[in-house]
Design a protein around this motif. Sequence first.
Motif, mmCIF file in Angstrom:
data_model
loop_
_atom_site.group_PDB
_atom_site.id
_atom_site.type_symbol
_atom_site.label_atom_id
_atom_site.label_comp_id
_atom_site.label_asym_id
_atom_site.label_seq_id
_atom_site.Cartn_x
_atom_site.Cartn_y
_atom_site.Cartn_z
ATOM 1 N N ALA A 48 30.691 31.464 10.382
ATOM 2 C CA ALA A 48 30.805 30.258 9.561
ATOM 3 C C ALA A 48 29.434 29.648 9.287
ATOM 4 O O ALA A 48 29.140 29.244 8.151
ATOM 5 N N PHE A 49 28.583 29.590 10.304
ATOM 6 C CA PHE A 49 27.250 29.019 10.106
ATOM 7 C C PHE A 49 26.407 29.907 9.190
ATOM 8 O O PHE A 49 25.609 29.399 8.397
ATOM 9 N N ASP A 50 26.581 31.223 9.285
ATOM 10 C CA ASP A 50 25.848 32.115 8.376
ATOM 11 C C ASP A 50 26.261 31.861 6.922
ATOM 12 O O ASP A 50 25.420 31.820 6.015
ATOM 13 N N TRP A 107 24.176 26.802 1.454
ATOM 14 C CA TRP A 107 23.272 25.651 1.368
ATOM 15 C C TRP A 107 21.939 26.044 0.735
ATOM 16 O O TRP A 107 21.399 25.320 -0.111
ATOM 17 N N SER A 108 21.408 27.183 1.145
ATOM 18 C CA SER A 108 20.134 27.634 0.580
ATOM 19 C C SER A 108 20.251 27.861 -0.919
ATOM 20 O O SER A 108 19.361 27.491 -1.696
ATOM 21 N N GLY A 109 21.369 28.467 -1.341
ATOM 22 C CA GLY A 109 21.568 28.698 -2.757
ATOM 23 C C GLY A 109 21.706 27.410 -3.540
ATOM 24 O O GLY A 109 21.123 27.243 -4.615
ATOM 25 N N ARG A 129 20.545 24.483 -2.684
ATOM 26 C CA ARG A 129 19.271 23.767 -2.670
ATOM 27 C C ARG A 129 18.310 24.357 -3.692
ATOM 28 O O ARG A 129 17.585 23.634 -4.373
ATOM 29 N N ARG A 130 18.316 25.699 -3.803
ATOM 30 C CA ARG A 130 17.451 26.318 -4.806
ATOM 31 C C ARG A 130 17.871 25.916 -6.217
ATOM 32 O O ARG A 130 17.050 25.681 -7.090
ATOM 33 N N ASP A 131 19.213 25.818 -6.438
ATOM 34 C CA ASP A 131 19.701 25.469 -7.763
ATOM 35 C C ASP A 131 19.456 24.000 -8.104
ATOM 36 O O ASP A 131 19.060 23.662 -9.210
ATOM 37 N N GLY A 132 19.710 23.119 -7.103
ATOM 38 C CA GLY A 132 19.685 21.692 -7.403
ATOM 39 C C GLY A 132 18.372 20.996 -7.115
ATOM 40 O O GLY A 132 18.131 19.907 -7.629
ATOM 41 N N GLN A 133 17.509 21.596 -6.279
ATOM 42 C CA GLN A 133 16.267 20.929 -5.904
ATOM 43 C C GLN A 133 15.096 21.894 -5.999
ATOM 44 O O GLN A 133 14.207 21.905 -5.163
ATOM 45 N N THR A 188 17.528 25.137 8.923
ATOM 46 C CA THR A 188 18.586 25.172 7.926
ATOM 47 C C THR A 188 18.498 23.999 6.956
ATOM 48 O O THR A 188 18.453 22.840 7.369
ATOM 49 N N GLY A 189 18.488 24.308 5.675
ATOM 50 C CA GLY A 189 18.468 23.286 4.643
ATOM 51 C C GLY A 189 17.110 22.679 4.381
ATOM 52 O O GLY A 189 16.990 21.779 3.548
#
Length: 295
Positions: A76-78, A84-86, A88-92, A139-140
């Motif tokens: 679940a954490f993976d 989250w990484s995806g 963050r790349r898209d939105g920030q 993470t994040g």
Amino acid sequence: MPRPLPPLNALRAFEAAARLGSVSRAAGELHVTHGAVSRHIRTLEEALGAPLFEREGRGLALTAAGLRLRDAAGDAFDVLRGAWSGLRRDGQASALVLGCPGSVLARWAIPRLERLSAELPDLKLHLSAQESGFDAALTGLDAALLLGQAPWPAEWRVHALGPERIGPVLSPRHARYPTLSNAPAAALLDEPLLHTTSRPQAWPRWLASQGLDATRLRPGTGFDHLTYLLEAAAAGLGVAIAPQELVQADLDSGRLVAPWGFTETGGSWALCTSRGQDDARIAALASWLRRELAG
């Protein structure tokens, strides 16, 4: 009504302990105390009604229930990290996400944001307060600004920024200020000392650095966060201990005083990133932070 999911912080602590095979190593990775990880695991065991670990020699072994939860939590954490990484790349995509403890954010970083923006105008930051510590994957986050000490997680690239210095501070409003402000450091052994539960070693290490018997210290009121600790000290409720940079504004204004000065801890201010990260903005930010801490 039963909770449909276990508490996230407790699950995170269990997953780290199960993956690393050690409560101590999990506490180190999450930058929390051994006791905090143990309490989180007990919370899960009580909610589940079954043990997750059992003693095996001098170590711990997962029970059948623990193995099932470890595998599920790890997967679940993976998934969450990847999503989250995806996102963050898209939105920030244009912002560097910088995590730091809440006390560092409030007392050191925020007062310098205007100067940072003026001197590094092309650097857009998104600041994130991290009250439960940093995991090994950050993470994040693109980077973490923190106070810490080696050994660091092997997954991190650490940019040392300057030495950490800590020392006792008190307010002129303290009832015993006239006496304490002119007394040697040994006088603090007779005082109930304010402290943070997240950093219980701060007072013992400082007292030892002064050649004093740390076993004689008298713990006073404890606080979860350094910000609350320093507000209590400023209100005259006791003597606190803190990093110099986080109280410098209070010292300059006279709100707090530091009669015994500050001592290097062997730790440092650090800007940490994942080893696989290659971001030119990090070097520029690290250089700016070094100048600020040196000045």
